[in-house]
Design a protein around this motif. Sequence first.
Motif, PDB file in Angstrom:
ATOM      1  N   LYS A 163      18.600  82.358 100.666  1.00 52.07           N
ATOM      2  CA  LYS A 163      18.287  80.925 100.737  1.00 52.07           C
ATOM      3  C   LYS A 163      18.191  80.417 102.167  1.00 52.07           C
ATOM      4  O   LYS A 163      17.594  79.353 102.411  1.00 52.07           O
ATOM      5  CB  LYS A 163      19.333  80.120  99.970  1.00 52.07           C
ATOM      6  N   VAL A 164      18.742  81.152 103.132  1.00 54.11           N
ATOM      7  CA  VAL A 164      18.693  80.703 104.527  1.00 54.11           C
ATOM      8  C   VAL A 164      17.616  81.423 105.327  1.00 54.11           C
ATOM      9  O   VAL A 164      17.473  81.170 106.529  1.00 54.11           O
ATOM     10  CB  VAL A 164      20.063  80.878 105.211  1.00 54.11           C
ATOM     11  N   ALA A 165      16.849  82.298 104.704  1.00 59.77           N
ATOM     12  CA  ALA A 165      15.773  82.991 105.410  1.00 59.77           C
ATOM     13  C   ALA A 165      14.641  82.014 105.725  1.00 59.77           C
ATOM     14  O   ALA A 165      14.391  81.060 104.985  1.00 59.77           O
ATOM     15  CB  ALA A 165      15.243  84.134 104.557  1.00 59.77           C
ATOM     16  N   LYS A 166      13.934  82.244 106.830  1.00 61.25           N
ATOM     17  CA  LYS A 166      12.846  81.346 107.207  1.00 61.25           C
ATOM     18  C   LYS A 166      11.772  81.277 106.129  1.00 61.25           C
ATOM     19  O   LYS A 166      11.188  80.217 105.899  1.00 61.25           O
ATOM     20  CB  LYS A 166      12.230  81.807 108.526  1.00 61.25           C
ATOM     21  N   ALA A 168      12.163  81.272 103.089  1.00 62.66           N
ATOM     22  CA  ALA A 168      12.645  80.477 101.952  1.00 62.66           C
ATOM     23  C   ALA A 168      12.759  79.005 102.333  1.00 62.66           C
ATOM     24  O   ALA A 168      13.588  78.273 101.796  1.00 62.66           O
ATOM     25  CB  ALA A 168      13.985  81.011 101.462  1.00 62.66           C
ATOM     26  N   TRP A 169      11.898  78.543 103.227  1.00 60.26           N
ATOM     27  CA  TRP A 169      11.922  77.160 103.721  1.00 60.26           C
ATOM     28  C   TRP A 169      11.855  76.136 102.588  1.00 60.26           C
ATOM     29  O   TRP A 169      12.417  75.038 102.683  1.00 60.26           O
ATOM     30  CB  TRP A 169      10.740  76.929 104.673  1.00 60.26           C
ATOM     31  N   HIS A 170      11.145  76.506 101.503  1.00 53.49           N
ATOM     32  CA  HIS A 170      10.955  75.548 100.412  1.00 53.49           C
ATOM     33  C   HIS A 170      12.252  75.243  99.673  1.00 53.49           C
ATOM     34  O   HIS A 170      12.343  74.216  98.994  1.00 53.49           O
ATOM     35  CB  HIS A 170       9.885  76.053  99.435  1.00 53.49           C
ATOM     36  N   PHE A 171      13.268  76.111  99.784  1.00 52.07           N
ATOM     37  CA  PHE A 171      14.555  75.816  99.157  1.00 52.07           C
ATOM     38  C   PHE A 171      15.141  74.535  99.759  1.00 52.07           C
ATOM     39  O   PHE A 171      15.575  73.630  99.042  1.00 52.07           O
ATOM     40  CB  PHE A 171      15.531  76.974  99.352  1.00 52.07           C
ATOM     41  N   ARG A 225       9.392  65.332  91.505  1.00 48.96           N
ATOM     42  CA  ARG A 225      10.816  65.031  91.682  1.00 48.96           C
ATOM     43  C   ARG A 225      11.679  65.947  90.814  1.00 48.96           C
ATOM     44  O   ARG A 225      12.730  66.433  91.258  1.00 48.96           O
ATOM     45  CB  ARG A 225      11.111  63.561  91.353  1.00 48.96           C
ATOM     46  N   ALA A 226      11.247  66.213  89.594  1.00 50.93           N
ATOM     47  CA  ALA A 226      12.010  67.114  88.727  1.00 50.93           C
ATOM     48  C   ALA A 226      12.091  68.512  89.346  1.00 50.93           C
ATOM     49  O   ALA A 226      13.156  69.139  89.337  1.00 50.93           O
ATOM     50  CB  ALA A 226      11.358  67.185  87.349  1.00 50.93           C
ATOM     51  N   LEU A 227      10.977  69.000  89.891  1.00 53.60           N
ATOM     52  CA  LEU A 227      10.999  70.308  90.555  1.00 53.60           C
ATOM     53  C   LEU A 227      12.030  70.305  91.678  1.00 53.60           C
ATOM     54  O   LEU A 227      12.810  71.262  91.834  1.00 53.60           O
ATOM     55  CB  LEU A 227       9.611  70.627  91.100  1.00 53.60           C
ATOM     56  N   CYS A 228      12.030  69.234  92.465  1.00 55.08           N
ATOM     57  CA  CYS A 228      12.971  69.156  93.578  1.00 55.08           C
ATOM     58  C   CYS A 228      14.416  69.116  93.088  1.00 55.08           C
ATOM     59  O   CYS A 228      15.305  69.733  93.701  1.00 55.08           O
ATOM     60  CB  CYS A 228      12.657  67.929  94.425  1.00 55.08           C
ATOM     61  N   GLU A 229      14.663  68.406  92.006  1.00 57.41           N
ATOM     62  CA  GLU A 229      16.022  68.342  91.475  1.00 57.41           C
ATOM     63  C   GLU A 229      16.505  69.715  91.012  1.00 57.41           C
ATOM     64  O   GLU A 229      17.690  70.039  91.132  1.00 57.41           O
ATOM     65  CB  GLU A 229      16.098  67.340  90.323  1.00 57.41           C
TER      66      GLU A 229
END
Length: 314
Positions: A163-166, A168-171, A225-229
Amino acid sequence: MNAHSAAATGDGPGGARISHGRAWIDQDAGVRIGYTLAEPPPLPEGAAPKTVVLIHGAPQTRHAWRKVLAPLAQAGYRVIAPDYRGAGASTKPRDGYDKWTMAADLHVLVHDHLGVQGPVSVVGHDLGSMLAFGYALRYRDGVVSLTTMEAPLPGTDYYEQRKVAKSAWHFDFHAHPDIAVHLTHGRERWYITRFFDDLTYQPDAITDADVDVYARAFQAPGAMRALCEIYRELDHDARIHRDAIAADGKLPVPVLASGGATQALAVNYQGMCEEIADDVTGHLVEDAGHWVPEENPEGFVRMFLDFDHRARTA
């Protein structure tokens, strides 16, 4: 099928019967789940269909499974492909996007609405793998096998690393819904297309018409917004999953760790799944990038049928 949903039914390839519907999961909260059901041709007398639940990833809907529904039904499976909470034809409430709650949605759909009795096989792709993992932990006595593809599973060490890899920015981006929704508004098609462009090995596997389906889904009110949640809940999911394993142990069912063989990250999935189960099979699908069931549906079907047969006969 209960009175809360009407479904259109048609014949699919090879005699599979394919229908679509929407099920009330929680009327008080206004939660409905859209789904596709593919049923097998008539089976020999005394034979009962097996059931598999296919959980899509992002930025997608249950349309992602369109190429494998009929082949799995022809192999004797009742195939259930839902749009999870917040996606596609399902409603998009403000909350409830932890995978424990989303798993409960699917459990109600499968057993209460569709009337499935007995345990099911659960398959997830991308974010759907994270949800499938939560489902298997919450309903471990009701799962025959778990297939995961192309995702770090919250609650594992690999998830914390990934999750902290570059790349994986979209996380992090999606975990800030106000920013992500504002910046992607009116650009949803462009935004989701970059994921297909970057992660596809077979360039013709996802057509412009398929992108149209996905773009319309994420242009719908509340969908981004649901995707982001869903992403914002992932660290919460990790805590829930770790606590479940600490309390009840690793998953007792066979787990398949899979991904597209052309994806560099795929080599990490077997080791990751060995954190959550002792009986783990690794199998990468040739000639596929991230979008496995769309890029090589035949390879996916062969892999799943072989794995699930062994899981059911062990």
